[in-house]
Design a protein around this motif. Structure first.
Motif, PDB file in Angstrom:
ATOM      1  N   GLU A  27      23.780  36.092  44.682  1.00  0.00           N
ATOM      2  CA  GLU A  27      22.570  36.708  44.142  1.00  0.00           C
ATOM      3  C   GLU A  27      22.219  37.988  44.893  1.00  0.00           C
ATOM      4  O   GLU A  27      21.883  39.016  44.280  1.00  0.00           O
ATOM      5  CB  GLU A  27      21.402  35.712  44.224  1.00  0.00           C
ATOM      6  CG  GLU A  27      21.547  34.475  43.358  1.00  0.00           C
ATOM      7  CD  GLU A  27      22.550  33.480  43.908  1.00  0.00           C
ATOM      8  OE1 GLU A  27      23.066  32.670  43.112  1.00  0.00           O
ATOM      9  OE2 GLU A  27      22.832  33.516  45.136  1.00  0.00           O
ATOM     10  N   ALA A  30      24.806  40.806  44.159  1.00  0.00           N
ATOM     11  CA  ALA A  30      24.661  41.409  42.833  1.00  0.00           C
ATOM     12  C   ALA A  30      23.647  42.543  42.836  1.00  0.00           C
ATOM     13  O   ALA A  30      23.732  43.462  42.005  1.00  0.00           O
ATOM     14  CB  ALA A  30      24.256  40.342  41.820  1.00  0.00           C
ATOM     15  N   ASP A 327      34.983  37.339  33.361  1.00  0.00           N
ATOM     16  CA  ASP A 327      33.587  37.770  33.470  1.00  0.00           C
ATOM     17  C   ASP A 327      33.427  38.637  34.714  1.00  0.00           C
ATOM     18  O   ASP A 327      33.573  38.158  35.842  1.00  0.00           O
ATOM     19  CB  ASP A 327      32.683  36.538  33.549  1.00  0.00           C
ATOM     20  CG  ASP A 327      31.197  36.899  33.593  1.00  0.00           C
ATOM     21  OD1 ASP A 327      30.876  38.106  33.618  1.00  0.00           O
ATOM     22  OD2 ASP A 327      30.378  35.971  33.605  1.00  0.00           O
ATOM     23  N   ASP A 329      30.887  39.659  36.107  1.00  0.00           N
ATOM     24  CA  ASP A 329      29.744  39.287  36.935  1.00  0.00           C
ATOM     25  C   ASP A 329      29.962  37.975  37.675  1.00  0.00           C
ATOM     26  O   ASP A 329      29.105  37.561  38.465  1.00  0.00           O
ATOM     27  CB  ASP A 329      28.481  39.166  36.063  1.00  0.00           C
ATOM     28  CG  ASP A 329      28.061  40.494  35.461  1.00  0.00           C
ATOM     29  OD1 ASP A 329      28.229  41.523  36.153  1.00  0.00           O
ATOM     30  OD2 ASP A 329      27.572  40.512  34.323  1.00  0.00           O
ATOM     31  N   HIS A 330      31.091  37.309  37.420  1.00  0.00           N
ATOM     32  CA  HIS A 330      31.359  36.051  38.109  1.00  0.00           C
ATOM     33  C   HIS A 330      31.710  36.334  39.572  1.00  0.00           C
ATOM     34  O   HIS A 330      32.407  37.293  39.875  1.00  0.00           O
ATOM     35  CB  HIS A 330      32.513  35.312  37.426  1.00  0.00           C
ATOM     36  CG  HIS A 330      32.632  33.879  37.820  1.00  0.00           C
ATOM     37  ND1 HIS A 330      33.132  33.482  39.037  1.00  0.00           N
ATOM     38  CD2 HIS A 330      32.306  32.735  37.158  1.00  0.00           C
ATOM     39  CE1 HIS A 330      33.112  32.171  39.115  1.00  0.00           C
ATOM     40  NE2 HIS A 330      32.611  31.689  37.980  1.00  0.00           N
ATOM     41  N   ARG A 334      34.541  39.418  42.507  1.00  0.00           N
ATOM     42  CA  ARG A 334      34.369  40.209  43.725  1.00  0.00           C
ATOM     43  C   ARG A 334      35.567  40.007  44.648  1.00  0.00           C
ATOM     44  O   ARG A 334      36.037  40.952  45.284  1.00  0.00           O
ATOM     45  CB  ARG A 334      33.077  39.824  44.438  1.00  0.00           C
ATOM     46  CG  ARG A 334      31.815  40.197  43.699  1.00  0.00           C
ATOM     47  CD  ARG A 334      30.588  39.862  44.536  1.00  0.00           C
ATOM     48  NE  ARG A 334      30.615  40.572  45.805  1.00  0.00           N
ATOM     49  CZ  ARG A 334      30.153  41.810  45.986  1.00  0.00           C
ATOM     50  NH1 ARG A 334      29.649  42.481  44.967  1.00  0.00           N
ATOM     51  NH2 ARG A 334      30.202  42.376  47.186  1.00  0.00           N
TER      52      ARG A 334
END
Length: 374
Positions: A27, A30, A327, A329-330, A334
């Motif tokens: 979190e 991000a 995805d 954003d998963h 990263r």
């Protein structure tokens, strides 16, 4: 050889794991964008982990970088410790250490390294700085330097005695020297990389610089950097695989978890063995450095494993997530980006093998203060 951590190294690793685990959450990551996590960086400095590198050695740093890699924490820990703390502690003059090390120890200042692959920087003026120091003015550019936007000091490698844009054969005839420049005196043009490393294009135009170390300094710092970033890659890959294992144990298909499938188990097992190869070669290189042994070829070996095996592992981690791996954003993505960035930073596997082969064929070794060449 004995890779068993000392009590101090183990304590530093455990503290690093706790700080990275508490603060470098998906979190928080991000919301950082491409910059570093200033709160986390202050926490590391406040806990004494940056300063601890001088006591725990390169192996201690590798152990802490593994913990950073598991969470892909956005801080310039590897760069500042290798190109700043360790480089100055080993090769700086007494005056340089007294002036520059205090800020690096508590994290108030950040160092990074500009090591162009082919020339790029030339000395346009040289003078005696007094007190045994040598100063010069540097001109040239380096296309991208990690964490340059966050740095206050930049360690620049300059090729002397050869053409600035020379070929591999000419490089062997030249000598590399190291120079420290203030980021305030240099130009920085923001550059976006695969991973969010706050990189920039370094522009020097008659920029004042001070010499760091003698003719062996370049080879020793380069070997230490390769070892450190290999340790970081071990953590990145371990974090990727851990996420894949958790996902495939929870995700069910036809009433059975994906982890029960033999194909999934084989891919995970292969990734585990690759991670162990990255880890053990990085440990060996770091241990040899701390023991004062030759380790240039061992650092190259660790870099090769980190580059080649690292790519395989982060691809496996994303693949085992199935559609979720696509995805962007998963959290596992990263790890994929960091793994590919470290691969590119260390150099392609073929290039590393070529350098290692040349080192072996020439009967030369680098990476120690005893009898090394650069």
């Amino acid at each position: 050889m004995d890779f068993t951590p000392t009590d101090e190294q183990e304590a530093a690793r455990e503290l690093a794991a706790r700080i990275f685990g508490d603060l470098s959450t998906p979190e928080r990551l991000a919301g950082l964008g491409g910059g570093s996590d200033t709160e986390l960086w202050k926490a590391l400095g406040g806990a004494g982990l940056t300063a601890a590198v001088e006591e725990t050695g390169l192996l201690g740093l590798v152990l802490m970088l593994e913990e950073q890699g598991r969470t892909t924490a956005q801080v310039p820990f590897a760069a500042s410790c290798v190109y700043g703390l360790l480089a100055l502690a080993e090769h700086g003059t007494q005056e340089q250490r007294e002036r520059l090390l205090p800020g690096l120890r508590d994290g108030a200042t950040v160092a990074t390294g500009a090591f162009p692959a082919r020339g790029g920087i030339v000395i346009t003026g040289r003078e005696d700085g007094g007190g045994g120091g040598v100063r010069a003015r540097l001109t040239g550019t380096v296309p991208w330097v990690p964490w340059l936007r966050e740095a206050t000091q930049v360690l620049v490698a300059v090729r002397e005695g050869g053409a600035a844009g020379g070929e591999a054969g000419e490089a062997e005839e030249s000598i590399h020297s190291l120079w420290m420049v203030s980021a305030d005196d240099a130009g920085c043009e923001p550059v976006e990389l695969t991973a969010p490393w706050a990189a920039g294009r370094l522009v020097l135009d008659g920029t004042p610089a001070e010499r760091i170390g003698g003719p062996r300094a370049y080879g020793e710092v380069l070997a230490a950097a390769r070892t450190a970033f290999a340790g970081l890659q071990a953590g990145v890959c371990a974090g990727s695989l851990a996420r894949a294992v958790e996902y495939t144990n929870e995700r069910e298909q036809f009433g059975r978890p994906l982890a029960a499938k033999q194909g999934v188990q084989l891919r995970a097992a292969e990734a585990h063995m690759d991670i162990e190869a990255i880890r053990v070669t990085a440990y060996e290189a770091a241990w040899r450095r701390d023991e004062g042994l030759l380790y240039g070829s061992h650092a190259l070996t660790a870099a090769w494993w980190a580059s080649e095996a690292g790519k395989r592992v982060v691809h496996t981690g994303q693949h085992l997530h199935g559609g979720m791996g696509a995805d962007l954003d998963h959290p596992v993505h990263r790890h994929f980006l960091w793994g590919r960035q470290i691969d590119g930073y260390l150099g392609a596997g073929g290039e590393l093998l070529e350098e290692l082969g040349g080192l072996i064929a020439a009967g030369r070794e680098t990476g120690t203060t005893e009898g090394s060449t650069s």
